[in-house]
Design an enzyme around this catalytic site. Structure first.
Site, PDB file in Angstrom:
ATOM      1  CD  GLU A  72      -2.864  -1.176  -0.021  1.00 54.39           C
ATOM      2  OE1 GLU A  72      -2.996  -0.132  -0.702  1.00 54.39           O
ATOM      3  OE2 GLU A  72      -3.448  -2.237  -0.308  1.00 54.39           O
ATOM      4  CG  HIS A 116      -0.853   1.376  -4.436  1.00 48.82           C
ATOM      5  ND1 HIS A 116      -0.727   1.031  -5.757  1.00 48.82           N
ATOM      6  CD2 HIS A 116      -1.513   0.349  -3.844  1.00 48.82           C
ATOM      7  CE1 HIS A 116      -1.288  -0.156  -5.971  1.00 48.82           C
ATOM      8  NE2 HIS A 116      -1.756  -0.585  -4.829  1.00 48.82           N
ATOM      9  CD  GLU A 155      -3.466  -2.919  -6.950  1.00 46.57           C
ATOM     10  OE1 GLU A 155      -2.839  -3.540  -6.069  1.00 46.57           O
ATOM     11  OE2 GLU A 155      -4.148  -1.905  -6.710  1.00 46.57           O
TER      12      GLU A 155
END
Length: 517
Positions: free
Chosen positions: A233, A236, A270
């Site tokens: 995460e 990102h 992703e």
């Protein structure tokens, strides 16, 4: 790889940004100044449930590195305890600290303790659902007249996951490849005004995600037991900073999974996040908060091509480790050129990097096992190739080389020794191709009626049903018959199922074929 130590910050600026609510203490003495400072030393550690060690998630202990700590206390018993304007980062190897303060009105401290913030300066922080910092403090010491060691302090189990998040983000910052400032990307050159990563952790079960509108990771419950999840995460956010602007809509994907087809933009963002976490942790997998894991290896249940995030992740890892030596060149090139797909990264960004990153045969060979083919066409190369459209199953003549002309073609368990799974694609004079197997008496792929099984028959140059068109898409091949444009497909994803002719659908991953070998 060499760990970079924390760069210096201007203390007043950072303290104002982080702790606006903390009352300031005068720097000038109001009475006799003590001759020597009083130093409080110690270390911060935390316990956590290690998802990386499997579903049993045994308890491990680590030092809390690069966390912001500051000294609190009072010189006299009649004073209200307050921040003493002394702060630093915990040690990058052992979580240690040594905070020194010179009393201004006495020669001792009536009370003193160390407050720890779930933050690393103005670079990242962990908040609760109400937007408040997670904090902890060491036990208060009383009537301190000289240096004291407070020993090792740990947070309570109820907030241990928040501290695991703070510490786990360190490697991403250490290896972010920004030589111009302490910020996350080279787009930001002023260390005092870095865009800050915020992580909001709540101890409830929900789906963790990154919110690009607020530079915030929403991390829930046991997901914080997985360092892969935390770094995924946070990566990102890193990519967001590398893009230095609004998060492109094409990179957002609410529904996705490691082995499944989505879109090329989703698979790229992703896949990058998955690869970043694995790269920093030294493996090639994603670990869930439960302790279960998925390796980035094409196999049962997987889709093909660069629309599958697991294929992208595996390819990136193999490039960084086996072709590029590290990811620094990629980080710099992505930051400069902002590719929106893995194809753009490989085919445009890598050759334009400074210095260029390889896209030659060695690099292409790292993509092939992950069902991504950006190399020269296999049409007319004179070689035999194994073709798959998912789940590691291969196109085969039923019965292999013992089959008679007219045998069905099926999906079979991959076995590169079987000549009936090896196919050569040769060009015809009219722009079509013929596809023949590698058996001593080769048979040619032959179209049937719509929905019917595709067969393998003795090659006949006059047989229009043995003529095909092959086009590239998403690093894969689409095989269609030229009359109606119907595509080679499969009846089901299980071994032994028929290979059939279906209406061509651009979004159908099973109609895309990859050459594994």
């Amino acid at each position: 790889m060499t760990i970079r130590l924390r760069l210096s910050f201007r203390a007043v600026t950072l303290a104002a940004a982080l702790f606006a609510a903390v009352a300031a203490v005068p720097f000038t003495a109001t009475g006799a100044r003590a001759a020597t400072p009083i130093c409080i030393s110690g270390a911060i550690q935390y316990d956590y449930q290690s998802a990386e060690d499997g579903t049993a998630k045994p308890t491990r202990t680590k030092p809390l590195r690069n966390a912001t700590v500051e000294l609190w206390g009072a010189e006299k018993s009649t004073d209200s305890p307050h921040a003493l304007n002394v702060w630093q980062y915990t040690g990058v190897t052992d979580g240690s600290y040594n905070l020194c303060y010179t009393p201004t009105t006495t020669t001792s401290l009536s009370t003193v303790w160390v407050k720890v913030w779930a933050a690393s300066g103005n670079l990242w922080r962990v908040l609760d659902n109400n937007g408040q910092y997670y904090t902890m403090q060491t036990p208060a010491l009383s009537n301190v007249t000289g240096n004291r060691n407070a020993g090792t302090t740990k947070p309570p189990a109820s907030t241990a996951r928040a501290w695991h998040i703070v510490d786990t983000i360190n490697p991403l910052w250490w290896y972010r490849n920004n030589p111009v400032s302490a910020c996350w990307s080279t787009h930001e050159t002023d260390t005092d005004t870095c865009t800050q990563l915020t992580v909001k952790w709540v101890d409830t079960a929900s789906q963790s995600w990154y919110d690009p509108t607020s530079n915030t990771v929403r991390l829930y419950g046991a997901d914080a037991d997985s360092e892969h999840y935390i770094l995924h995460e946070a990566s990102h956010f890193l990519m967001h900073r590398m893009f230095n602007g609004p998060w492109p809509d094409s990179l957002t994907c609410p529904n996705h999974g490691i082995p499944y087809a989505s879109t090329d933009g989703c698979a790229w963002s992703e896949g990058f996040a998955n690869a970043s976490a694995a790269y920093l942790l030294g493996d090639s997998r994603f670990v869930f908060g439960t302790g279960n894991s998925t390796a980035f290896t094409y196999g049962d249940g997987w889709g093909v091509g660069d629309v599958v995030e697991g294929n992208v992740a595996g390819s990136l890892l193999d490039l960084w480790r086996s072709v590029d030596t590290n990811w620094n060149g990629s980080i710099a090139a992505i930051t400069a050129q902002k590719p929106l797909t893995f194809s753009a990264y490989f085919n445009t960004v890598r050759p334009a990097a400074n210095p260029p990153l390889s896209t030659g045969s060695t690099a292409l060979a790292k993509l092939s096992p992950h069902t991504i083919d950006y190399g020269p066409t296999i049409v007319g190369d004179g070689k035999y190739h194994t073709l798959t459209d998912g789940s590691a199953l291969a196109l085969e003549v039923s019965g292999s080389c013992a089959a008679a002309s007219g045998a069905r073609t099926v999906l079979a368990v991959l076995d590169t020794t079987r000549a009936g799974q090896r196919w050569r694609i040769d060009a015809n004079a009219d722009g079509t191709v013929r596809i023949t197997d590698g058996c001593p008496q080769p048979l040619a792929l032959t179209a049937a009626s719509l929905g019917g099984p595709i067969t393998a028959k003795t090659y006949d140059p006059a047989n229009s049903s043995q003529k095909w068109q092959v086009t590239k898409s998403n690093g894969t091949l689409r095989i269609t018959e030229p009359t109606g444009g119907f595509a080679v497909d499969r009846a089901s994803s299980s071994a032994g199922s028929n290979v059939v002719l279906n209406e061509s659908r651009s979004s159908s991953n099973p109609q895309l074929w990859a050459s594994l070998y």
